[in-house]
Design a protein around this motif. Structure first.
Motif, PDB file in Angstrom:
ATOM      1  N   THR A  33       0.841  -1.191   0.000  1.00  9.10           N
ATOM      2  CA  THR A  33       0.000   0.000   0.000  1.00  9.10           C
ATOM      3  C   THR A  33       0.879   1.245   0.000  1.00  9.10           C
ATOM      4  O   THR A  33       2.065   1.178   0.369  1.00  9.10           O
ATOM      5  N   PRO A  34       0.356   2.406  -0.372  1.00  2.15           N
ATOM      6  CA  PRO A  34       1.141   3.645  -0.296  1.00  2.15           C
ATOM      7  C   PRO A  34       1.657   3.912   1.117  1.00  2.15           C
ATOM      8  O   PRO A  34       2.761   4.435   1.290  1.00  2.15           O
ATOM      9  N   GLU A  35       0.874   3.532   2.120  1.00  5.82           N
ATOM     10  CA  GLU A  35       1.295   3.732   3.506  1.00  5.82           C
ATOM     11  C   GLU A  35       2.476   2.829   3.849  1.00  5.82           C
ATOM     12  O   GLU A  35       3.449   3.266   4.485  1.00  5.82           O
ATOM     13  N   GLU A  36       2.418   1.576   3.435  1.00  4.12           N
ATOM     14  CA  GLU A  36       3.511   0.634   3.688  1.00  4.12           C
ATOM     15  C   GLU A  36       4.778   1.049   2.949  1.00  4.12           C
ATOM     16  O   GLU A  36       5.890   0.975   3.492  1.00  4.12           O
ATOM     17  N   LYS A  37       4.615   1.501   1.716  1.00  6.01           N
ATOM     18  CA  LYS A  37       5.771   1.908   0.925  1.00  6.01           C
ATOM     19  C   LYS A  37       6.427   3.155   1.506  1.00  6.01           C
ATOM     20  O   LYS A  37       7.658   3.254   1.584  1.00  6.01           O
ATOM     21  N   GLY A  38       5.623   4.118   1.945  1.00  3.23           N
ATOM     22  CA  GLY A  38       6.169   5.322   2.564  1.00  3.23           C
ATOM     23  C   GLY A  38       6.915   5.017   3.841  1.00  3.23           C
ATOM     24  O   GLY A  38       8.001   5.563   4.095  1.00  3.23           O
ATOM     25  N   LEU A  39       6.366   4.122   4.663  1.00  2.00           N
ATOM     26  CA  LEU A  39       7.023   3.729   5.910  1.00  2.00           C
ATOM     27  C   LEU A  39       8.334   3.013   5.622  1.00  2.00           C
ATOM     28  O   LEU A  39       9.340   3.243   6.307  1.00  2.00           O
ATOM     29  N   GLN A  40       8.367   2.164   4.606  1.00  2.00           N
ATOM     30  CA  GLN A  40       9.597   1.432   4.281  1.00  2.00           C
ATOM     31  C   GLN A  40      10.705   2.383   3.840  1.00  2.00           C
ATOM     32  O   GLN A  40      11.872   2.203   4.202  1.00  2.00           O
ATOM     33  N   GLU A 154       9.145   6.958  13.971  1.00  2.00           N
ATOM     34  CA  GLU A 154       7.919   6.661  14.717  1.00  2.00           C
ATOM     35  C   GLU A 154       7.056   7.884  14.977  1.00  2.00           C
ATOM     36  O   GLU A 154       5.919   7.751  15.431  1.00  2.00           O
ATOM     37  N   LYS A 155       7.566   9.074  14.696  1.00  2.00           N
ATOM     38  CA  LYS A 155       6.805  10.289  14.988  1.00  2.00           C
ATOM     39  C   LYS A 155       5.912  10.731  13.836  1.00  2.00           C
ATOM     40  O   LYS A 155       5.304  11.805  13.890  1.00  2.00           O
ATOM     41  N   PHE A 156       5.834   9.891  12.795  1.00  2.00           N
ATOM     42  CA  PHE A 156       5.024  10.250  11.631  1.00  2.00           C
ATOM     43  C   PHE A 156       4.248   9.031  11.132  1.00  2.00           C
ATOM     44  O   PHE A 156       4.637   7.891  11.347  1.00  2.00           O
ATOM     45  N   ARG A 157       3.156   9.297  10.439  1.00  2.00           N
ATOM     46  CA  ARG A 157       2.507   8.327   9.568  1.00  2.00           C
ATOM     47  C   ARG A 157       2.881   8.710   8.138  1.00  2.00           C
ATOM     48  O   ARG A 157       3.089   9.893   7.851  1.00  2.00           O
ATOM     49  N   TYR A 158       2.935   7.739   7.238  1.00  2.00           N
ATOM     50  CA  TYR A 158       3.498   7.979   5.909  1.00  2.00           C
ATOM     51  C   TYR A 158       2.542   7.555   4.795  1.00  2.00           C
ATOM     52  O   TYR A 158       1.725   6.650   4.976  1.00  2.00           O
ATOM     53  N   ARG A 159       2.726   8.202   3.647  1.00  2.00           N
ATOM     54  CA  ARG A 159       2.000   7.785   2.443  1.00  2.00           C
ATOM     55  C   ARG A 159       2.847   8.117   1.227  1.00  2.00           C
ATOM     56  O   ARG A 159       3.152   9.285   0.963  1.00  2.00           O
ATOM     57  N   TYR A 160       3.253   7.085   0.509  1.00  2.00           N
ATOM     58  CA  TYR A 160       3.999   7.281  -0.740  1.00  2.00           C
ATOM     59  C   TYR A 160       3.063   7.882  -1.784  1.00  2.00           C
ATOM     60  O   TYR A 160       1.938   7.423  -1.971  1.00  2.00           O
ATOM     61  N   LEU A 161       3.545   8.921  -2.481  1.00  2.00           N
ATOM     62  CA  LEU A 161       2.729   9.581  -3.492  1.00  2.00           C
ATOM     63  C   LEU A 161       3.126   9.191  -4.910  1.00  2.00           C
ATOM     64  O   LEU A 161       2.291   8.817  -5.722  1.00  2.00           O
ATOM     65  N   ARG A 162       4.445   9.278  -5.214  1.00  2.00           N
ATOM     66  CA  ARG A 162       4.874   9.038  -6.600  1.00  2.00           C
ATOM     67  C   ARG A 162       6.396   9.082  -6.684  1.00  2.00           C
ATOM     68  O   ARG A 162       7.070   9.463  -5.738  1.00  2.00           O
ATOM     69  N   ASP A 163       6.921   8.696  -7.835  1.00  2.00           N
ATOM     70  CA  ASP A 163       8.300   8.968  -8.226  1.00  2.00           C
ATOM     71  C   ASP A 163       8.284  10.085  -9.249  1.00  2.00           C
ATOM     72  O   ASP A 163       7.349  10.175 -10.065  1.00  2.00           O
ATOM     73  N   GLU A 164       9.299  10.938  -9.238  1.00  2.00           N
ATOM     74  CA  GLU A 164       9.378  11.991 -10.243  1.00  2.00           C
ATOM     75  C   GLU A 164      10.817  12.453 -10.392  1.00  2.00           C
ATOM     76  O   GLU A 164      11.638  12.298  -9.472  1.00  2.00           O
ATOM     77  N   PRO A 165      11.172  13.027 -11.540  1.00  2.00           N
ATOM     78  CA  PRO A 165      12.536  13.541 -11.725  1.00  2.00           C
ATOM     79  C   PRO A 165      12.812  14.699 -10.780  1.00  2.00           C
ATOM     80  O   PRO A 165      11.935  15.534 -10.522  1.00  2.00           O
ATOM     81  N   CYS A 166      14.038  14.738 -10.231  1.00  2.00           N
ATOM     82  CA  CYS A 166      14.485  15.911  -9.468  1.00  2.00           C
ATOM     83  C   CYS A 166      15.915  16.195  -9.914  1.00  2.00           C
ATOM     84  O   CYS A 166      16.830  15.448  -9.577  1.00  2.00           O
ATOM     85  N   ALA A 167      16.051  17.266 -10.699  1.00  2.00           N
ATOM     86  CA  ALA A 167      17.323  17.570 -11.381  1.00  2.00           C
ATOM     87  C   ALA A 167      17.717  16.357 -12.224  1.00  2.00           C
ATOM     88  O   ALA A 167      16.918  15.874 -13.009  1.00  2.00           O
ATOM     89  N   LYS A 168      18.920  15.814 -12.018  1.00  2.00           N
ATOM     90  CA  LYS A 168      19.376  14.677 -12.812  1.00  2.00           C
ATOM     91  C   LYS A 168      19.048  13.336 -12.145  1.00  2.00           C
ATOM     92  O   LYS A 168      19.442  12.292 -12.636  1.00  2.00           O
ATOM     93  N   LEU A 169      18.330  13.396 -11.035  1.00  2.00           N
ATOM     94  CA  LEU A 169      18.030  12.193 -10.263  1.00  2.00           C
ATOM     95  C   LEU A 169      16.553  11.841 -10.377  1.00  2.00           C
ATOM     96  O   LEU A 169      15.767  12.582 -10.961  1.00  2.00           O
ATOM     97  N   THR A 170      16.188  10.715  -9.783  1.00  2.00           N
ATOM     98  CA  THR A 170      14.784  10.350  -9.627  1.00  2.00           C
ATOM     99  C   THR A 170      14.483  10.328  -8.143  1.00  2.00           C
ATOM    100  O   THR A 170      15.204   9.709  -7.359  1.00  2.00           O
ATOM    101  N   CYS A 171      13.422  11.022  -7.746  1.00  2.00           N
ATOM    102  CA  CYS A 171      13.075  11.130  -6.336  1.00  2.00           C
ATOM    103  C   CYS A 171      11.756  10.430  -6.034  1.00  2.00           C
ATOM    104  O   CYS A 171      10.840  10.425  -6.853  1.00  2.00           O
ATOM    105  N   THR A 172      11.678   9.866  -4.835  1.00  2.00           N
ATOM    106  CA  THR A 172      10.390   9.459  -4.290  1.00  2.00           C
ATOM    107  C   THR A 172       9.773  10.683  -3.623  1.00  2.00           C
ATOM    108  O   THR A 172      10.480  11.531  -3.067  1.00  2.00           O
ATOM    109  N   VAL A 173       8.457  10.775  -3.680  1.00  2.00           N
ATOM    110  CA  VAL A 173       7.729  11.852  -3.019  1.00  2.00           C
ATOM    111  C   VAL A 173       6.810  11.193  -1.995  1.00  2.00           C
ATOM    112  O   VAL A 173       5.928  10.408  -2.351  1.00  2.00           O
ATOM    113  N   VAL A 174       7.057  11.495  -0.721  1.00  2.00           N
ATOM    114  CA  VAL A 174       6.328  10.852   0.372  1.00  2.00           C
ATOM    115  C   VAL A 174       5.706  11.923   1.261  1.00  2.00           C
ATOM    116  O   VAL A 174       6.362  12.904   1.630  1.00  2.00           O
TER     117      VAL A 174
END
Length: 271
Positions: A33-40, A154-174
Motif C-alpha cells: 500500500t502507499p502507507e507501507e511503501k512510505g514507511l519502508q 515513529e513520529k510520523f505516519r506515511y503515504r507514498y505519493l509518486r516517483d518523479e525527476p528531481c534535477a538529474k536524479l529520480t526522487c520518491t515523493v512521500v
C-alpha cells in the motif's frame, strides 16, 4: 542428481543467510500500500544514517526579512548518536555578541515529545521548551524548535505519493503526518533521491493545511564513505516572505565527545 539437490540447497541457504544479515535486501512485497511503501522508505533512510557515533560542525545562519535585509549568526553544533534511538544535539551561538553563549540542547525520542532546553547566558539559567511551544521560532529563524531534532520514523505516519525527476536524479515523493497533536504542522511532503536516500526538499503545511514553508537542501558531501550531509539548507516562509539559510562547514566525525556535554548541567558550562 543427488549432487544437484545438494548444490540447490546450499544456494537457498546462502540466499536466506544474506537476507538475514542484510534485511534491506529483502524485496518489498508486491502490491504494498502507499502507507507501507512510505514507511519502508523512512525505515531505509534511518538504517542508512545509523552508526556515525557523533559529529561536530560549524554553522552560519543568515536571516532575511521580506525586504532582503540580513542578519548573521555563527554557531557550533555537536550531535551524539544514542543506542536506543533519538540523537542528542547541542547548538551553541558564538556570534554576534548579543547571542553569544546562548545554547539549545535537544534530546530526541522515538515516540514521545523531544526534551529541549535553552540556556540564556544573560540570565544564567536554563529554560525548558515545553512541548506546546516547540512549534515556535528557533531564535527568530524560520526553523521551528521541532525542526531542530532528529526526525524519528515513529513520529510520523506515511503515504507514498509518486516517483518523479528531481534535477538529474529520480526522487520518491512521500507525505508524512506528525503524530504529535501539538505539532505546528498537519503534514510534510518529502523529496528523496532513490539511490542515496538524500532529502532534497520538504514542504511544510500549517495547522490550517496552508503551505507554510519549503526547505531545500544542497551541496551534499560524503563522509566516512557512507554518510551524506547537506552543507546548505534554505528554509523559506511563504506567508511572511522571510527566509533562513544554514551553511554547514568543518564536519568532524567520531570525535571525543562526552555524554556529559549533552546534559542540563553540561549546558550551563557551555563556552
Amino acid at each position: 542428481m543427488h549432487a544437484h539437490l545438494v548444490r540447490t540447497a546450499l544456494l537457498l541457504l546462502a540466499i536466506c543467510s544474506y537476507i538475514l544479515v542484510h534485511p534491506q535486501a529483502t524485496p518489498r512485497a508486491e502490491g504494498a500500500t502507499p502507507e507501507e511503501k512510505g514507511l519502508q522508505i523512512a525505515r531505509d533512510t534511518r538504517e542508512r544514517a545509523r552508526g556515525f557515533d557523533n559529529f561536530t560542525a560549524e554553522q552560519s545562519m543568515v536571516l532575511r526579512n521580506k525586504h532582503g535585509q540580513e542578519s548573521r549568526r555563527q554557531l557550533r553544533v555537536k550531535v551524539l548518536e544514542t543506542d536506543g534511538g533519538g540523537n542528542k544535539s547541542l547548538f551553541v551561538f558564538d556570534r554576534p555578541r548579543d547571542v553569544r553563549g546562548t545554547a539549545l540542547l535537544v534530546h530526541t525520542h522515538k515516540k514521545k515529545n523531544d526534551d529541549q532546553w535553552l540556556y540564556l547566558p544573560a540570565l544564567k539559567r536554563v529554560k525548558r521548551i515545553s512541548s506546546s511551544n516547540q512549534s515556535g521560532s528557533f531564535m527568530g529563524s524560520e526553523f521551528a524548535y521541532e525542526d531542530m531534532g532528529t526526525q524519528e520514523v515513529e513520529k510520523f505516519r506515511y503515504r507514498y505519493l509518486r516517483d518523479e525527476p528531481c534535477a538529474k536524479l529520480t526522487c520518491t515523493v512521500v507525505e508524512r503526518y506528525p503524530t504529535n497533536k501539538r505539532s505546528g504542522y498537519t503534514r510534510q511532503i518529502v523529496w528523496q533521491d532513490k539511490g542515496e536516500l538524500r532529502v532534497w526538499k520538504v514542504q511544510y503545511y500549517d495547522r490550517k493545511n496552508a503551505h507554510l514553508k519549503t526547505l531545500t537542501l544542497a551541496k551534499y558531501k560524503l563522509y566516512l564513505d557512507k554518510y551524506w550531509q547537506a552543507r546548505e539548507m534554505n528554509m523559506v516562509n511563504h506567508l511572511t516572505g522571510k527566509s533562513t539559510v544554514l551553511s554547514w562547514n568543518n564536519y568532524k566525525f567520531r570525535t571525543k565527545l562526552k555524554a556529559s556535554e549533552f546534559t542540563r548541567t553540561g549546558l550551563k558550562r557551555v563556552r
